[in-house]
Design an enzyme around this catalytic site. Structure first.
Site, PDB file in Angstrom:
ATOM      1  N   ASN A 129      -4.380  -0.148   5.069  1.00  0.00           N
ATOM      2  CA  ASN A 129      -4.686   1.283   5.026  1.00  0.00           C
ATOM      3  C   ASN A 129      -4.805   1.804   3.597  1.00  0.00           C
ATOM      4  O   ASN A 129      -4.265   1.222   2.665  1.00  0.00           O
ATOM      5  CB  ASN A 129      -3.597   2.063   5.762  1.00  0.00           C
ATOM      6  CG  ASN A 129      -2.246   1.899   5.080  1.00  0.00           C
ATOM      7  OD1 ASN A 129      -1.652   0.836   5.112  1.00  0.00           O
ATOM      8  ND2 ASN A 129      -1.754   2.950   4.441  1.00  0.00           N
ATOM      9  N   ASP A 188      -3.798   0.013   9.462  1.00  0.00           N
ATOM     10  CA  ASP A 188      -4.266  -1.183   8.751  1.00  0.00           C
ATOM     11  C   ASP A 188      -5.244  -2.000   9.591  1.00  0.00           C
ATOM     12  O   ASP A 188      -5.059  -2.136  10.802  1.00  0.00           O
ATOM     13  CB  ASP A 188      -3.091  -2.101   8.427  1.00  0.00           C
ATOM     14  CG  ASP A 188      -2.077  -1.490   7.499  1.00  0.00           C
ATOM     15  OD1 ASP A 188      -1.711  -2.141   6.523  1.00  0.00           O
ATOM     16  OD2 ASP A 188      -1.619  -0.366   7.769  1.00  0.00           O
ATOM     17  N   ASP A 237      -2.247   5.286   9.010  1.00  0.00           N
ATOM     18  CA  ASP A 237      -1.698   3.967   8.692  1.00  0.00           C
ATOM     19  C   ASP A 237      -2.177   2.898   9.669  1.00  0.00           C
ATOM     20  O   ASP A 237      -1.419   2.028  10.089  1.00  0.00           O
ATOM     21  CB  ASP A 237      -0.164   4.004   8.672  1.00  0.00           C
ATOM     22  CG  ASP A 237       0.442   2.722   8.098  1.00  0.00           C
ATOM     23  OD1 ASP A 237      -0.193   2.078   7.249  1.00  0.00           O
ATOM     24  OD2 ASP A 237       1.555   2.346   8.521  1.00  0.00           O
ATOM     25  N   GLY A 252       0.796  -1.227   0.000  1.00  0.00           N
ATOM     26  CA  GLY A 252       0.000   0.000   0.000  1.00  0.00           C
ATOM     27  C   GLY A 252       0.822   1.267   0.000  1.00  0.00           C
ATOM     28  O   GLY A 252       0.402   2.295  -0.533  1.00  0.00           O
ATOM     29  N   GLU A 253       2.015   1.227   0.606  1.00  0.00           N
ATOM     30  CA  GLU A 253       2.845   2.435   0.674  1.00  0.00           C
ATOM     31  C   GLU A 253       3.459   2.796  -0.671  1.00  0.00           C
ATOM     32  O   GLU A 253       4.086   3.845  -0.814  1.00  0.00           O
ATOM     33  CB  GLU A 253       3.944   2.249   1.728  1.00  0.00           C
ATOM     34  CG  GLU A 253       3.487   2.542   3.135  1.00  0.00           C
ATOM     35  CD  GLU A 253       2.333   1.653   3.598  1.00  0.00           C
ATOM     36  OE1 GLU A 253       1.276   2.194   3.968  1.00  0.00           O
ATOM     37  OE2 GLU A 253       2.480   0.413   3.582  1.00  0.00           O
ATOM     38  N   TRP A 285      -2.432  -7.926   3.568  1.00  0.00           N
ATOM     39  CA  TRP A 285      -1.111  -8.556   3.566  1.00  0.00           C
ATOM     40  C   TRP A 285      -0.866  -9.522   4.722  1.00  0.00           C
ATOM     41  O   TRP A 285       0.259 -10.001   4.892  1.00  0.00           O
ATOM     42  CB  TRP A 285      -0.017  -7.496   3.535  1.00  0.00           C
ATOM     43  CG  TRP A 285      -0.079  -6.469   4.621  1.00  0.00           C
ATOM     44  CD1 TRP A 285      -0.796  -5.300   4.610  1.00  0.00           C
ATOM     45  CD2 TRP A 285       0.611  -6.493   5.876  1.00  0.00           C
ATOM     46  NE1 TRP A 285      -0.594  -4.597   5.776  1.00  0.00           N
ATOM     47  CE2 TRP A 285       0.268  -5.310   6.571  1.00  0.00           C
ATOM     48  CE3 TRP A 285       1.494  -7.392   6.484  1.00  0.00           C
ATOM     49  CZ2 TRP A 285       0.764  -5.011   7.836  1.00  0.00           C
ATOM     50  CZ3 TRP A 285       1.987  -7.089   7.751  1.00  0.00           C
ATOM     51  CH2 TRP A 285       1.629  -5.914   8.407  1.00  0.00           C
ATOM     52  N   ARG A 292      -4.644  -2.334  14.837  1.00  0.00           N
ATOM     53  CA  ARG A 292      -3.571  -1.346  14.772  1.00  0.00           C
ATOM     54  C   ARG A 292      -3.980  -0.038  15.454  1.00  0.00           C
ATOM     55  O   ARG A 292      -3.153   0.652  16.033  1.00  0.00           O
ATOM     56  CB  ARG A 292      -3.211  -1.067  13.313  1.00  0.00           C
ATOM     57  CG  ARG A 292      -2.423  -2.139  12.622  1.00  0.00           C
ATOM     58  CD  ARG A 292      -0.914  -1.926  12.723  1.00  0.00           C
ATOM     59  NE  ARG A 292      -0.423  -0.890  11.865  1.00  0.00           N
ATOM     60  CZ  ARG A 292       0.078  -1.079  10.645  1.00  0.00           C
ATOM     61  NH1 ARG A 292       0.109  -2.287  10.126  1.00  0.00           N
ATOM     62  NH2 ARG A 292       0.560  -0.070   9.939  1.00  0.00           N
TER      63      ARG A 292
END
Length: 576
Positions: free
Chosen positions: A268, A312, A310, A201-202, A250, A337
């Site tokens: 995210n 997730d 972020d 995602g990043e 993931w 998270r």
């Protein structure tokens, strides 16, 4: 500040000196059938990522108990000299143990004595190492029939003959290594399909889960976790932002056989900066319920709408049957998270209860009428502003699995106590293989605390903490619970622990060669109970921890070592 682990296969000593493929065949490997997978919770082996479809990491073995665990001894060890994070559980079937390591090396051992049966090195595309966001890890194989299945850093799924390690098929799930789409999780075998989610995602990818035919490797279905404009939920993404919307699933999901439903956590949205994709952003920071035959979404539960921190939602949704307020409930729970411990009805996705398990400020609650998480809007960073929020992007729990004990009703939750400053950056155009975040951050400790980590026991029925052990370093290892009344887990400072599951009392400690972030397991062979775990420091925290956390890790030796423990024969009790 943000960096991938720039590493190539040529720069890693993938095998320790002297390891090679022996000429003899593997020990007996009984076929892993659908029925065995459905009954994996009671199997003598450890057949999948978190033991059973419930994902509860609970081994029903009671030979090793609170009374004799202090007598545990090493049965054998196995070294692999890769300077990265060893996160996979050893997977055991019959007398065969199959273990994955960083950089997609796989080896098989006799589970009783450590004799090497075979080894396999997958040739990872060099470009994929550059965009492996959070270390070059792998979290294990799935088993089906007489085959072991591994997902790879360059987004392939490889089927290996479990007796020889020879490749049966190799499916390309994403064709462009180096774009940032990776696969690090263990696949899940369900009803003849091998199911796995992607990460990345990043880097601005569009998240997906893929199901492959176990025999042929042909794709059966693909579920994008970011809907297109013409799909349900597509209106929660402005313009063409869905194309780079992140939402990568993931971490391995779970399967509710009673309702024939996959439960999978979704990551995210991208980029992190919320102003670039205003809206609810389905299905990011969600748990989604899927039909395993088609990938169709049945229902969903969102924790953090329009996430910009972020947070997730990928932590494994763990199935449990508990009595809440006098009523038996079928639930999944998640130590998320965003710092909240969620208990959700797994038949319909409706929230039952949520309680914080670490300091939280960004996410404030949940609107049951609208089925949407509530956030503190004043803590959203914008370009040129900086906010202080808790927890940090690591989360209260990152990906580390939390075992459940039906004896106590407790979940055993690895916890990180962190906060962060976070600020918006000038938006940058998307470029494949480049960071796609548009925010900057610095990790900080929780105000007033000097401890970054804790192992907690949380009563799933009430959400209340029962006991906890705090540590200076983050707690970044999964947990194992057993019918012997024990919980096993490890720490970065080279300690592997056994706790009393009811009280949290430390009953046994073993010094390891490196920090422990591997998922511990337990299995039985020939009437003897074993406990196994991989040591090998790495993972997300050494790379993204920042100047206040990373110095704590100096001096931790690198390199992997598998440990297998058991009681001396004279001390072993007959299993009950």
């Amino acid at each position: 500040m943000l960096r991938a682990l720039a590493i190539t296969a040529a720069s890693i000593g993938l095998l320790t000196s002297g390891i090679s493929r022996p000429s003899t065949a593997a020990e007996s490997f009984p076929a892993v059938t659908d029925q065995r997978l459905l009954n994996a919770a009671t199997d003598n082996g450890w057949l999948m990522f978190l033991r059973s479809y419930r994902g509860d990491g609970y081994a029903p073995f009671s030979q090793i108990t609170t009374k004799n665990v202090g007598q545990l001894r090493e049965v054998f060890t196995h070294d692999v000299a890769i300077p990265a994070g060893f996160e996979a559980p050893p997977i055991v079937n019959g007398r065969t143990m199959i273990v994955t390591t960083p950089a997609n090396h796989v080896y098989a051992l006799d589970a009783t004595n450590g004799k090497l049966l075979w080894s396999y090195d997958y040739p990872v595309a060099t470009r994929a190492f550059r965009t492996a966001c959070c270390d070059i890890v792998n979290r294990g194989v799935a088993l089906y029939g007489t085959t072991a299945y591994m997902a790879t850093l360059d987004a392939h799924v490889v089927a290996l003959d479990a007796a020889t390690g020879k490749v049966k098929w190799n499916h390309v799930a994403y064709p462009e290594p180096g774009d940032g789409v990776v696969m690090t999780s263990a696949p899940l075998a369900v009803k003849g399909k091998i199911i796995v989610g992607a990460g990345g995602g990043e880097y601005g990818g569009r998240g997906f889960i893929v199901a492959l035919d176990a025999q042929t490797g042909h794709e059966v279905w693909r579920r994008y976790t970011i809907p297109a404009p013409n799909e349900p939920g597509g209106n929660t993404w402005p313009g063409a932002t869905y194309k780079h919307g992140g939402g990568h699933p993931w971490v391995t999901g779970t399967y509710d056989a009673e309702t024939d439903t996959l439960l999978w956590g979704v990551g995210n949205p991208g980029p992190w900066l919320w102003q670039e994709r205003k809206g609810r952003n389905l299905y990011t920071d969600f748990v989604i319920a899927l039909d395993p035959s088609s990938g169709k979404i049945k229902w969903f539960f969102q924790q953090t709408p329009n996430d910009t921190w972020d947070y997730d939602g990928t932590n494994t949704p763990t199935l449990a049957d508990v009595t809440i307020d006098g009523t038996p409930r079928k639930v999944f729970y998640q130590a998320a998270r965003n710092g909240w411990f969620y208990v959700v009805d797994r038949t319909n996705g409706k929230l039952i209860r949520m309680t914080p398990f670490t300091k939280t400020s960004a996410v404030t609650g949940y609107d049951k009428q609208r089925d949407i998480g509530l956030v503190n809007e004043s803590l959203r960073p914008t370009v040129g502003t900086t906010k202080f929020v808790c927890p940090a992007f690591f989360g209260g729990d990152n990906w580390f699995p939390y075992a459940f004990s039906p004896q106590t009703g407790y979940a055993y939750v690895p916890t990180m106590h962190t906060c962060m400053t976070i600020s918006g950056s000038k938006p940058q155009p998307f470029r494949a293989g480049n960071w796609y975040i548009d925010e900057g951050f610095t990790v900080a400790p929780v105000p007033g605390s000097s401890n970054w980590g804790e192992l907690q026991a949380i009563d799933v029925a009430t959400g209340k903490k029962v006991w906890g052990m705090q540590t200076k370093l983050p707690w970044s290892d999964g947990t194992l619970s057993t019918a012997g009344g024990l919980v096993f887990s490890g720490t970065p400072d080279r300690k592997f622990y056994a706790f009393d599951a009811k009280t949290g009392k430390v009953l046994w400690t073993h010094r390891t060669s490196s920090g422990v972030i591997g998922v511990p397991v337990s299995y039985m062979v020939d009437g003897k109970q074993y406990v196994a775990v991989q040591a090998g420091w790495g993972g997300v925290t050494p790379y993204w921890g920042g100047p206040k956390m990373v110095p704590l890790f100096r001096g931790i030796p690198l390199g992997g070592r598998l440990y297998v423990f058991a009681l001396p024969s004279a001390s072993a009790q007959a299993p009950r």
